[in-house]
Design a protein around this motif. Structure first.
Motif, short mmCIF file in Angstrom:
data_model
loop_
_atom_site.label_atom_id
_atom_site.label_comp_id
_atom_site.label_asym_id
_atom_site.label_seq_id
_atom_site.Cartn_x
_atom_site.Cartn_y
_atom_site.Cartn_z
N LYS A 183 0.88 -1.19 0.00
CA LYS A 183 0.00 0.00 0.00
C LYS A 183 0.91 1.23 0.00
CE LYS A 183 -2.14 -1.30 3.71
NZ LYS A 183 -2.98 -1.17 4.94
N ARG A 185 1.60 5.35 -0.81
CA ARG A 185 1.06 6.68 -1.07
C ARG A 185 1.77 7.26 -2.26
NH1 ARG A 185 3.71 11.89 -1.59
NH2 ARG A 185 2.07 13.44 -1.54
N ASN A 202 -0.25 -1.36 -4.49
CA ASN A 202 -1.63 -0.89 -4.29
C ASN A 202 -1.55 0.60 -3.93
OD1 ASN A 202 -4.13 -0.27 -3.34
ND2 ASN A 202 -4.13 -1.79 -1.65
N THR A 204 -2.17 4.73 -3.43
CA THR A 204 -3.24 5.64 -3.01
C THR A 204 -2.75 7.08 -3.18
OG1 THR A 204 -3.71 4.09 -1.22
CG2 THR A 204 -4.70 6.27 -1.05
N THR A 219 -2.19 3.27 7.58
CA THR A 219 -3.17 3.39 6.49
C THR A 219 -2.47 3.07 5.17
OG1 THR A 219 -3.94 5.30 7.76
CG2 THR A 219 -4.92 4.97 5.57
N VAL A 220 -1.17 3.43 5.11
CA VAL A 220 -0.34 3.02 3.97
C VAL A 220 0.92 2.35 4.54
CG1 VAL A 220 -1.14 4.84 2.40
CG2 VAL A 220 0.85 5.27 3.85
N ASP A 221 1.52 1.45 3.72
CA ASP A 221 2.75 0.78 4.14
C ASP A 221 3.96 1.65 3.85
OD1 ASP A 221 1.36 -2.14 2.57
OD2 ASP A 221 1.29 -1.57 4.71
#
Ligand code: KDG
Length: 352
Positions: A183, A185, A202, A204, A219-221
């Motif tokens: 994940k 950003r 993935n 965002t 929320t993000v990795d």
């Protein structure tokens, strides 16, 4: 080097505080619109997303100093950092509306206003900073600055954000397959999103000001930014791995509201433009010194730092190529080819 950098920070802060008699916050209320068109003092509100120890902000303070000195105070500059005036997109829109005068975003968010700007975020476009300087400060770079006028924006110069590297809390990125399911950003830019999707991540899109908390809360990795930003924004506090993907060279563009620029005298227009080029050179110099130094600082802060091999990068280039072909169709193959030709020409000239 750290001592020189901190001394420079200190000197700049003292100078500016002396010049504006206190922080930017007190000055902001109710002063911005005074003086426009009346020949009296004109006030510039200049905002960025990064914090006040970043080379971008230090160079902005230099720009303020030059402009205030060369206009004998006819122009006053208030500086805002750490997204105090909003994120890159919001500040750029504020320039279009004339409710703010200056911001210096990366080219990625600008592509939402002028789609051709996506070409500057084509992964692995620029082989190094010197080639980037030559292309951006050359004919092609100027051609792209001219495209901003239709958006009520004036581009005064290119500054440097730098080569972007990936950090995350899961694993070291040693090959393209290591992106699988991460994940990440990204900046608000469709090409970035599509390129990372192609690599299996993935992604965002998220404003810079929300990033630290998003990593802290999981929320993000991870995310991707140049080394000075990773260090100076304290990302090592919430991230474990940094991998030198160097996947995109990110230029900044020094933007001014066209309405405000057109309201300046010709002499003032020359002063603000030449100052942006001069302070831009300082930004590049400080940023490149910072990259070398802060890579070691990140290791000292306990981050797992790995150099990504040329083979792994070549693998990533192959995987994202179809995305680049798609965007070349969208923004115009000729425009894209013109930039690639300028890169090849600059590379050849620098190799002589
Ligand atoms: O001040 C510039 C920042 O707002 C932004 O452009 C930094 O590279 C950046 C990011 O990842 O948002």
């Amino acid at each position: 080097m750290k001592k020189i950098f901190s001394l420079f920070v200190l000197a700049m802060m003292v100078l500016v505080l002396a010049a504006c008699g206190g922080g930017n916050d007190e000055a902001s209320e109710g002063s911005a619109s005074e003086g426009e068109g009346s020949g009296e003092t004109k006030t510039i509100r200049a905002g960025i997303g990064l914090n006040d120890s970043h080379p971008q902000y230090l160079a902005l303070l230099e720009w303020k100093k030059i402009v205030e000195e060369k206009t004998d105070g006819a122009i006053k500059v208030e500086t805002y950092h750490s997204s105090q005036l909003g994120d890159d997109r919001a500040m750029t829109e504020a320039l279009q509306l004339g409710s703010q005068e200056v911001t210096i975003p990366s080219t990625a968010p600008i592509a939402n206003f002028v789609p051709e700007y996506s070409v500057f975020d084509f992964p692995f476009l620029f082989p190094n900073e010197q080639v980037a300087d030559k292309v951006l400060d050359g004919e092609v770079g100027q051609k792209f600055l001219d495209k901003l006028e239709d958006q009520n924006l004036v581009g005064l110069a290119y500054w440097e954000n730098g080569f972007r590297d990936v950090t995350n809390s899961e694993r070291a990125i040693e090959s393209a397959s290591d992106f699988e399911g991460l994940k990440l950003r990204t900046m608000e830019n469709d090409l970035h999103l599509d390129a990372f999707k192609a690599l299996g991540a993935n992604p965002t899109p998220m404003a810079f000001g929300e990033l630290f908390t998003a990593m802290q809360q999981g929320t993000v990795d991870g995310q991707e930014n140049p080394i000075p930003t990773i260090y100076l924004q304290g990302f090592y506090e919430v991230q474990d791995y940094v991998s030198t993907t160097h996947h995109i060279y990110s230029p900044f563009v020094f933007l001014m509201s066209k309405e405000f620029f057109d309201g300046l005298t010709e002499e003032q227009q020359t002063i603000v433009t030449e100052a942006a080029v001069e302070a831009g050179a300082l930004n590049r110099e400080l940023n490149r010194e910072a990259v070398a130094e802060y890579a070691d600082e990140l290791k000292a802060e306990g981050m797992n730092y790995n150099e990504v091999s040329p083979e792994a990068r070549a693998e990533m280039v192959k995987i994202v190529q179809p995305v680049l072909d798609e965007y070349a169709e969208k923004i115009g193959k000729e425009t894209v080819q013109e930039v690639y030709d300028a890169v090849a020409e600059a590379e050849a000239e620098l190799a002589e």
